[in-house]
Each structure stands twice: as structure tokens, then as C-alpha cells.
Design an enzyme around this catalytic site. Structure first.
Site, PDB file in Angstrom:
ATOM      1  N   GLY A  20       0.827  -1.203   0.000  1.00  0.00           N
ATOM      2  CA  GLY A  20       0.000   0.000   0.000  1.00  0.00           C
ATOM      3  C   GLY A  20       0.863   1.256   0.000  1.00  0.00           C
ATOM      4  O   GLY A  20       0.580   2.232  -0.687  1.00  0.00           O
ATOM      5  N   ARG A  24       7.295   1.783   1.177  1.00  0.00           N
ATOM      6  CA  ARG A  24       7.594   0.358   1.369  1.00  0.00           C
ATOM      7  C   ARG A  24       7.982  -0.275   0.039  1.00  0.00           C
ATOM      8  O   ARG A  24       8.773  -1.204  -0.007  1.00  0.00           O
ATOM      9  CB  ARG A  24       6.426  -0.369   2.026  1.00  0.00           C
ATOM     10  N   ARG A  43       2.078  11.101  -8.787  1.00  0.00           N
ATOM     11  CA  ARG A  43       1.444  11.298  -7.476  1.00  0.00           C
ATOM     12  C   ARG A  43       2.270  10.734  -6.309  1.00  0.00           C
ATOM     13  O   ARG A  43       1.716  10.415  -5.249  1.00  0.00           O
ATOM     14  CB  ARG A  43       0.053  10.652  -7.434  1.00  0.00           C
ATOM     15  N   ARG A  87      -0.287  -8.785  -3.224  1.00  0.00           N
ATOM     16  CA  ARG A  87      -0.282  -7.691  -2.252  1.00  0.00           C
ATOM     17  C   ARG A  87       0.626  -8.057  -1.094  1.00  0.00           C
ATOM     18  O   ARG A  87       0.584  -9.187  -0.586  1.00  0.00           O
ATOM     19  CB  ARG A  87      -1.710  -7.431  -1.751  1.00  0.00           C
ATOM     20  N   SER A  90       0.284  -4.639   5.624  1.00  0.00           N
ATOM     21  CA  SER A  90       0.078  -4.896   7.048  1.00  0.00           C
ATOM     22  C   SER A  90      -1.401  -5.146   7.312  1.00  0.00           C
ATOM     23  O   SER A  90      -2.258  -4.820   6.491  1.00  0.00           O
ATOM     24  CB  SER A  90       0.578  -3.716   7.876  1.00  0.00           C
ATOM     25  N   ASP A 204      -0.610  -4.719  14.070  1.00  0.00           N
ATOM     26  CA  ASP A 204      -1.297  -4.299  15.297  1.00  0.00           C
ATOM     27  C   ASP A 204      -2.380  -5.326  15.593  1.00  0.00           C
ATOM     28  O   ASP A 204      -2.643  -6.203  14.769  1.00  0.00           O
ATOM     29  CB  ASP A 204      -1.897  -2.892  15.135  1.00  0.00           C
ATOM     30  N   ARG A 217       9.274  -2.390  12.216  1.00  0.00           N
ATOM     31  CA  ARG A 217       8.393  -2.687  11.098  1.00  0.00           C
ATOM     32  C   ARG A 217       9.152  -3.301   9.930  1.00  0.00           C
ATOM     33  O   ARG A 217       8.745  -4.310   9.391  1.00  0.00           O
ATOM     34  CB  ARG A 217       7.659  -1.428  10.641  1.00  0.00           C
TER      35      ARG A 217
END
Ligand code: HPA
Length: 235
Positions: A20, A24, A43, A87, A90, A204, A217
Site C-alpha cells: 500500500g 515500502r 502522485r 499484495r 500490514s 497491530d 516494522r
């Protein structure tokens, strides 16, 4: 070039990993690929193409949520002929036996709605992963010894959820975790005859409130990227 992707024809590989977060994508490309080229920055949604064990791979940010992912995946499939889309992202854990840092491989993705709701009307389409990718991802995770859960997830339209009753039903029905993109990825792949999978890291936990500290992370996300790459090329 498409409206949202500046890559030239041929710049995008047949295999695309979709985090996403565009940063990353940068981290994963720099950490896992060789001969990396930046192929998109429209963008700020960074995309990189490089090689992994001699195979061409693109790692393209998808943005947050299904409407954003839908734009990138439609263009990757229609204009760049992407064939395998995985994909990497997280998710929030939703079961007691699922812990922060664990990996979830999503067989199915339940939803309240998706950008495809309009075409399905009264039909409750069941978005599911490509079997060959799923099998290869499970094999890769098993070989690595990564603590992995395989099952259903929930693709939500909201991060700040106001429906605890829905989450309760999800937990009751064994949903492993919540994220915001996989269901539309699986639906688009089904529509266009492509292979898709979501490999997720639990960042989380909805039941315990625990969250991965920012400095941990990256290292925790490494297993997920490795599993996704192995799945894409072993399947
Ligand atoms: N909700 C939705 N998406 C997420 C979460 C969450 O708790 N954690 C990571 N992605």
C-alpha cells in the site's frame, strides 16, 4: 503511460508486488531486487522494476483502500498486462492465536462493500486467492519457519472503525485479520483471469491493542516480501 502510472510499455514486469505504502515499495525494491529502476512516480506512488533471482519483478505502491488499489490494478492489468499480482501489506490481528509480527496468507477476503459492488448488485461474490500462489506461499513460509496463519481476512473501507458489532461477528467466524485492499485485488484478478494473493504482516492487534513499534516494522516485513517473491516464482 496511463493516467496514474508513468511507466513506458515494457517497463512493468509480468509479476507485480503491491504494497500500500509507496515508501515500502522503495524499501522492498532496494532490499530485495537487483538492477532496480524507478518506473513510476506519478502522485508519489512509487514503482520500481528490478530482478529477483534472475526474474523480472515490479514493486508498485497501491495506496490505501480498495478504490486506490483498483486504479493501479486496473491499469497494471489492462495497459501493462500484469499476470501475477501479490499484495504485501500490514493488517490488524483479529484472533487470540494471531500475534503481532505473524504472517497471514489470505485465502478469502470478506467485505461490507467493494468498488465492484455496483456490478455484482445482489450477488455476494466471494473473492478468493489463486490456489497455485497460495500453495507456493504456504510452502515458502513453512520452509522459512515463519509463524504463518492461512485463512479468511476482512477487507474494510475504514481504518477508524465504528462498528464493533461487525468486528465481533468477524472474530466469531474465524476471520484472522483486517486490512483494506485484498478483496478488490482478488475480484479484479478473477475478472481478468490473472493470479492474485495477499501476504500480510500483523502490525497491530484489535483484541490486545498491541502494535509493532516503528523501528521493528522493516525487519518484520522482510519475511512477508520473501514469501511473496518465492510464491510468485515457485507457483
Ligand atoms: N484496520 C484496517 N487496516 C489495517 C489495520 C487495521 O487495524 N492494521 C493494518 N491495516
Amino acid at each position: 503511460m496511463t493516467i496514474h502510472i508513468g511507466a513506458k510499455p515494457g517497463d512493468i514486469a509480468e509479476t507485480v508486488l503491491l504494497p500500500g505504502d509507496p515508501y515500502r515499495a522503495k524499501w522492498a525494491a532496494e532490499s530485495f531486487l537487483n538492477d532496480v529502476t524507478l518506473v513510476n512516480e506519478v502522485r508519489g506512488m512509487l514503482g520500481y522494476t528490478g530482478t529477483w533471482n534472475g526474474h523480472r519483478v515490479t514493486i508498485q505502491g497501491s495506496g490505501m483502500g480498495m478504490p486506490s488499489l483498483s486504479i493501479y490494478v486496473n491499469e497494471l492489468i489492462r495497459d501493462y498486462d500484469a499476470k501475477t499480482l501479490v499484495r504485501i501489506g500490514s493488517c490488524g490481528g483479529m484472533q487470540d492465536h494471531v500475534a503481532v509480527r505473524d504472517v497471514i496468507i489470505a485465502m478469502t477476503a470478506s467485505t461490507v462493500t467493494t468498488p465492484s459492488r455496483g456490478i455484482f448488485k445482489e450477488l455476494n461474490f466471494a473473492p478468493c486467492a489463486d490456489w497455485s500462489l497460495l500453495q507456493a506461499a504456504v510452502a515458502a513460509a513453512t520452509r522459512k519457519g515463519t509463524k504463518t496463519h492461512i485463512g479468511g481476512i476482512y477487507s474494510s473501507d475504514v481504518f477508524y472503525d465504528e462498528r464493533p458489532d461487525l468486528n465481533e461477528q468477524m472474530v466469531r467466524h474465524g476471520i484472522l485479520g483486517v486490512e483494506m485492499e485484498a478483496a478488490e485485488l482478488y475480484t479484479l484478478a478473477a475478472r481478468h483471469g490473472r493470479r492474485a494473493l495477499a501476504v500480510l504482516t500483523v502490525s497491530d492487534h484489535l483484541l490486545t491493542g498491541e502494535a509493532l513499534p516503528p523501528d521493528q516494522r522493516e525487519t518484520s516485513f522482510g519475511d512477508m516480501v520473501d514469501i511473496a517473491l518465492r510464491a510468485a516464482f515457485d507457483a
